[in-house]
Design a protein around this motif. Structure first.
Motif, short mmCIF file in Angstrom:
data_model
loop_
_atom_site.label_atom_id
_atom_site.label_comp_id
_atom_site.label_asym_id
_atom_site.label_seq_id
_atom_site.Cartn_x
_atom_site.Cartn_y
_atom_site.Cartn_z
N ILE A 1 0.82 -1.20 0.00
CA ILE A 1 0.00 0.00 0.00
C ILE A 1 0.86 1.26 0.00
O ILE A 1 0.56 2.23 -0.71
N SER B 1 -7.07 -0.27 9.58
CA SER B 1 -7.55 -1.53 9.02
C SER B 1 -9.04 -1.67 9.29
O SER B 1 -9.54 -1.15 10.30
N PRO C 1 -8.30 -0.49 5.21
CA PRO C 1 -8.45 -1.45 4.12
C PRO C 1 -8.98 -2.80 4.61
O PRO C 1 -8.79 -3.19 5.76
N ILE D 1 -5.99 -6.81 1.11
CA ILE D 1 -5.41 -6.20 -0.09
C ILE D 1 -4.29 -7.09 -0.63
O ILE D 1 -3.42 -7.54 0.13
N GLY E 1 -8.80 -6.65 -2.55
CA GLY E 1 -8.60 -5.28 -2.98
C GLY E 1 -7.23 -5.12 -3.60
O GLY E 1 -6.36 -5.99 -3.50
N THR F 1 -3.76 -2.51 -4.20
CA THR F 1 -3.03 -1.38 -3.59
C THR F 1 -3.34 -0.09 -4.34
O THR F 1 -3.36 0.98 -3.74
N MET G 1 -6.25 1.66 -2.86
CA MET G 1 -5.90 2.39 -1.64
C MET G 1 -5.15 3.67 -1.99
O MET G 1 -5.33 4.71 -1.34
N ASP H 1 -13.14 -1.99 2.03
CA ASP H 1 -12.95 -3.39 2.44
C ASP H 1 -13.77 -4.41 1.65
O ASP H 1 -13.93 -5.54 2.07
#
Length: 248
Positions: free
Chosen positions: A19, A131, A175, A178, A215, A217, A220, A243
């Motif tokens: 990330i 998170s 997140p 990920i 997910g 990066t 994000m 999420d």
């Protein structure tokens, strides 16, 4: 719309992979000047246009020294962290200390170092990576990780509230699961522990995401660009959950 961060100077920790790297790359693409840091400076290779530095965010002295030579910083992204597996019965004192030192106190160190400059200029955006686990949900075998990430949310809100009229904003990205090199490492370790295949272990992570996928990066990074930009100047103290529906 390109150039959303033109004229901004950003520090991104743990920018060597995952990330943190995606955020640094997204910032560069939007015109920011990026001071990319990682404990292993070699991981910063390939971040074209970034100003790379080795930085141990677990060291008060190292963070203070880096901030002293960094100059003006408009955006601070705290992306350093570690995911421990296990329940309270598995958590050792050493794991507890590491989780809170790396996941929480590192942010305390960097914010304490860069906030005075932001306050002096009356402008700044702090983005902390928390998170979905520990923010709005829990997950099995994430005891100390969830506890530390809940602390990140509290830290973020406290900073936001204390300086809400000073032009400095603080927000957290929360997140879900990920796809990243650190996830690959956790999947391999879980497969070995459970005596199963890597593919089966990976599918277990995918299956717990209601969207049916992991997910990215880059997703994000896009959210971090928004929080770093002036587009979000009326937003502070918020947990931005990305999420895949995990917390629904």
């Amino acid at each position: 719309m390109a150039g959303r961060l033109t004229g901004k100077r950003a520090v991104v920790t743990a920018a060597g992979q995952g990330i943190g790297r995606a955020i640094a790359a997204a910032f560069l693409a939007e015109g920011a000047e990026v001071l990319a840091t990682d404990l292993d400076a070699g991981k910063l290779d390939g971040l074209a246009g970034a100003l790379p530095s080795s930085l141990d965010v677990r060291s008060d002295a190292a963070v203070a020294e880096f901030a002293g030579r960094a100059g003006r910083v408009d955006v601070l992204v705290n992306a350093a962290g570690f995911v421990h597996h296990g329940t309270i019965l598995d958590c050792t004192d050493a794991e507890w200390e590491l989780a809170f030192d790396l996941n929480v106190r590192s942010m305390h160190r960097t914010i304490r170092a860069f906030l005075p400059g932001m306050l002096e200029r009356g402008n700044g955006s702090i983005v902390n990576i928390a998170s979905a686990v520990g923010a709005d949900a829990t997950a099995p075998n994430r005891y100390v990780y969830g506890a530390s990430k809940a602390a990140v949310v509290g830290l973020t809100k406290a900073v936001a509230r204390d300086f809400i009229r000073s032009g400095v904003r603080a927000n957290a990205i929360c997140p879900g699961t990920i796809q990243s090199p650190s996830l690959d490492e956790r999947i391999a370790a879980l497969a070995e522990m459970n005596k199963t295949t890597v593919e089966a272990a990976r599918q277990a992570f995918i299956d717990r995401q209601p969207m049916g996928r992991l997910g990215t990066t880059e997703e994000m990074g896009a959210l971090a660009v928004y929080l770093a930009s002036d587009e979000s100047r009326f937003t502070t103290g918020q947990t931005h959950v990305a999420d895949g529906g995990f917390t629904l």
